[in-house]
Design an enzyme around this catalytic site. Structure first.
Site, PDB file in Angstrom:
ATOM      1  N   GLY A  46       0.850  -1.191   0.000  1.00  0.00           N
ATOM      2  CA  GLY A  46       0.000   0.000   0.000  1.00  0.00           C
ATOM      3  C   GLY A  46       0.879   1.232   0.000  1.00  0.00           C
ATOM      4  O   GLY A  46       2.014   1.195   0.476  1.00  0.00           O
ATOM      5  N   GLN A  51       2.805  10.040   1.450  1.00  0.00           N
ATOM      6  CA  GLN A  51       4.112   9.368   1.530  1.00  0.00           C
ATOM      7  C   GLN A  51       5.025   9.705   0.360  1.00  0.00           C
ATOM      8  O   GLN A  51       6.222   9.412   0.411  1.00  0.00           O
ATOM      9  CB  GLN A  51       3.944   7.850   1.597  1.00  0.00           C
ATOM     10  CG  GLN A  51       3.245   7.362   2.858  1.00  0.00           C
ATOM     11  CD  GLN A  51       3.188   5.851   2.878  1.00  0.00           C
ATOM     12  OE1 GLN A  51       2.282   5.260   2.307  1.00  0.00           O
ATOM     13  NE2 GLN A  51       4.161   5.224   3.511  1.00  0.00           N
ATOM     14  N   CYS A  91       5.870   0.007   7.466  1.00  0.00           N
ATOM     15  CA  CYS A  91       5.486   1.231   6.757  1.00  0.00           C
ATOM     16  C   CYS A  91       6.703   1.763   6.006  1.00  0.00           C
ATOM     17  O   CYS A  91       7.786   1.872   6.583  1.00  0.00           O
ATOM     18  CB  CYS A  91       4.988   2.265   7.759  1.00  0.00           C
ATOM     19  SG  CYS A  91       4.471   3.809   6.992  1.00  0.00           S
ATOM     20  N   LEU A  92       6.514   2.094   4.733  1.00  0.00           N
ATOM     21  CA  LEU A  92       7.637   2.616   3.944  1.00  0.00           C
ATOM     22  C   LEU A  92       8.158   3.939   4.510  1.00  0.00           C
ATOM     23  O   LEU A  92       9.302   4.309   4.265  1.00  0.00           O
ATOM     24  CB  LEU A  92       7.206   2.816   2.480  1.00  0.00           C
ATOM     25  CG  LEU A  92       6.847   1.536   1.711  1.00  0.00           C
ATOM     26  CD1 LEU A  92       6.310   1.879   0.332  1.00  0.00           C
ATOM     27  CD2 LEU A  92       8.056   0.613   1.596  1.00  0.00           C
ATOM     28  N   HIS A 133      -4.517   1.151   7.504  1.00  0.00           N
ATOM     29  CA  HIS A 133      -3.174   1.731   7.612  1.00  0.00           C
ATOM     30  C   HIS A 133      -3.028   2.919   6.657  1.00  0.00           C
ATOM     31  O   HIS A 133      -2.557   4.001   7.056  1.00  0.00           O
ATOM     32  CB  HIS A 133      -2.130   0.650   7.297  1.00  0.00           C
ATOM     33  CG  HIS A 133      -0.712   1.136   7.330  1.00  0.00           C
ATOM     34  ND1 HIS A 133       0.192   0.735   8.286  1.00  0.00           N
ATOM     35  CD2 HIS A 133      -0.035   1.992   6.510  1.00  0.00           C
ATOM     36  CE1 HIS A 133       1.356   1.344   8.049  1.00  0.00           C
ATOM     37  NE2 HIS A 133       1.246   2.105   6.974  1.00  0.00           N
ATOM     38  N   GLU A 134      -3.458   2.734   5.407  1.00  0.00           N
ATOM     39  CA  GLU A 134      -3.306   3.813   4.416  1.00  0.00           C
ATOM     40  C   GLU A 134      -4.241   4.982   4.731  1.00  0.00           C
ATOM     41  O   GLU A 134      -3.876   6.147   4.536  1.00  0.00           O
ATOM     42  CB  GLU A 134      -3.545   3.292   2.996  1.00  0.00           C
ATOM     43  CG  GLU A 134      -2.614   2.160   2.558  1.00  0.00           C
ATOM     44  CD  GLU A 134      -1.141   2.425   2.790  1.00  0.00           C
ATOM     45  OE1 GLU A 134      -0.711   3.589   2.743  1.00  0.00           O
ATOM     46  OE2 GLU A 134      -0.411   1.445   3.048  1.00  0.00           O
ATOM     47  N   HIS A 137      -2.704   7.329   7.027  1.00  0.00           N
ATOM     48  CA  HIS A 137      -1.788   8.283   6.376  1.00  0.00           C
ATOM     49  C   HIS A 137      -2.545   9.506   5.862  1.00  0.00           C
ATOM     50  O   HIS A 137      -2.046  10.631   5.931  1.00  0.00           O
ATOM     51  CB  HIS A 137      -1.077   7.629   5.187  1.00  0.00           C
ATOM     52  CG  HIS A 137       0.096   6.778   5.571  1.00  0.00           C
ATOM     53  ND1 HIS A 137       1.194   7.258   6.241  1.00  0.00           N
ATOM     54  CD2 HIS A 137       0.354   5.462   5.358  1.00  0.00           C
ATOM     55  CE1 HIS A 137       2.078   6.276   6.431  1.00  0.00           C
ATOM     56  NE2 HIS A 137       1.592   5.176   5.907  1.00  0.00           N
TER      57      HIS A 137
HETATM   58 NI    NI Z   1       2.537   3.340   5.942  1.00  0.00          NI
END
Ligand code: NI
Length: 162
Positions: A46, A51, A91-92, A133-134, A137
């Site tokens: 995702g 991000q 998470c990236l 999760h997304e 963000h």
């Molecule tokens: Ni993330």
């Protein structure tokens, strides 16, 4: 397609509330494609627009991590959350960290696709986890905001940004 630079904590854009998307023009189509490419290259399941430095309500999700099977999810809304399950997430934007986060097991997702067409679907389990999760963000929240104060301190001590 172009690869986009991943913003990592503590980049302030990750704390902003993302703005709704009102246009599905060529510029946005390019952004969707660049986000898809970036997500796969970074091995993510995702990716949310903040991000990559764009504070807009866009997420790319590929729960099976298969090219061509990703969802472009614009202006998402979730409802009817059911159940609760704790599971490990990465998470990236927090490279190297993993945290156990409680999420609903099942929910209804409403969104617009990359052409602006509305959809509604029920998602569950890992797919539901990725969506939650997304969506965090897009609301300026990170995994760090979903754990206890002491777990947050432990995670921040481990954290070594790229
Ligand atoms: Ni993330």
């Amino acid at each position: 397609m172009a690869l986009l630079k991943i913003r990592t904590y503590p980049d302030p854009i990750l704390k902003q509330i993302a703005q709704p998307v009102v246009s599905f023009d060529a510029e946005h189509q390019k952004l969707f494609d660049d986000m898809i490419e970036t997500m796969y290259v970074e091995d993510g399941v995702g990716l949310a627009a903040p991000q990559v430095g764009v504070s807009k309500q866009i997420m790319i999700v590929s729960p099976e991590s298969k090219r061509g099977e990703e969802y472009v999810i614009v202006n998402p809304n979730i409802s009817d959350l059911r159940g609760r399950e704790v599971g490990a997430e990465g998470c990236l934007s927090l490279p190297g960290l993993s945290a156990n986060i409680a999420r609903a097991k099942k929910l209804i997702l409403s969104y617009q696709d990359r052409n602006g067409h509305p959809h509604e679907m029920e998602v569950r389990d890992f797919f539901a986890r990725v969506i939650q999760h997304e969506l965090d963000h897009l609301n300026g929240l990170l995994m760090l905001d979903r754990v206890s104060f002491s777990d947050r301190q432990v995670l921040l001590r481990e954290y070594q940004p790229a």
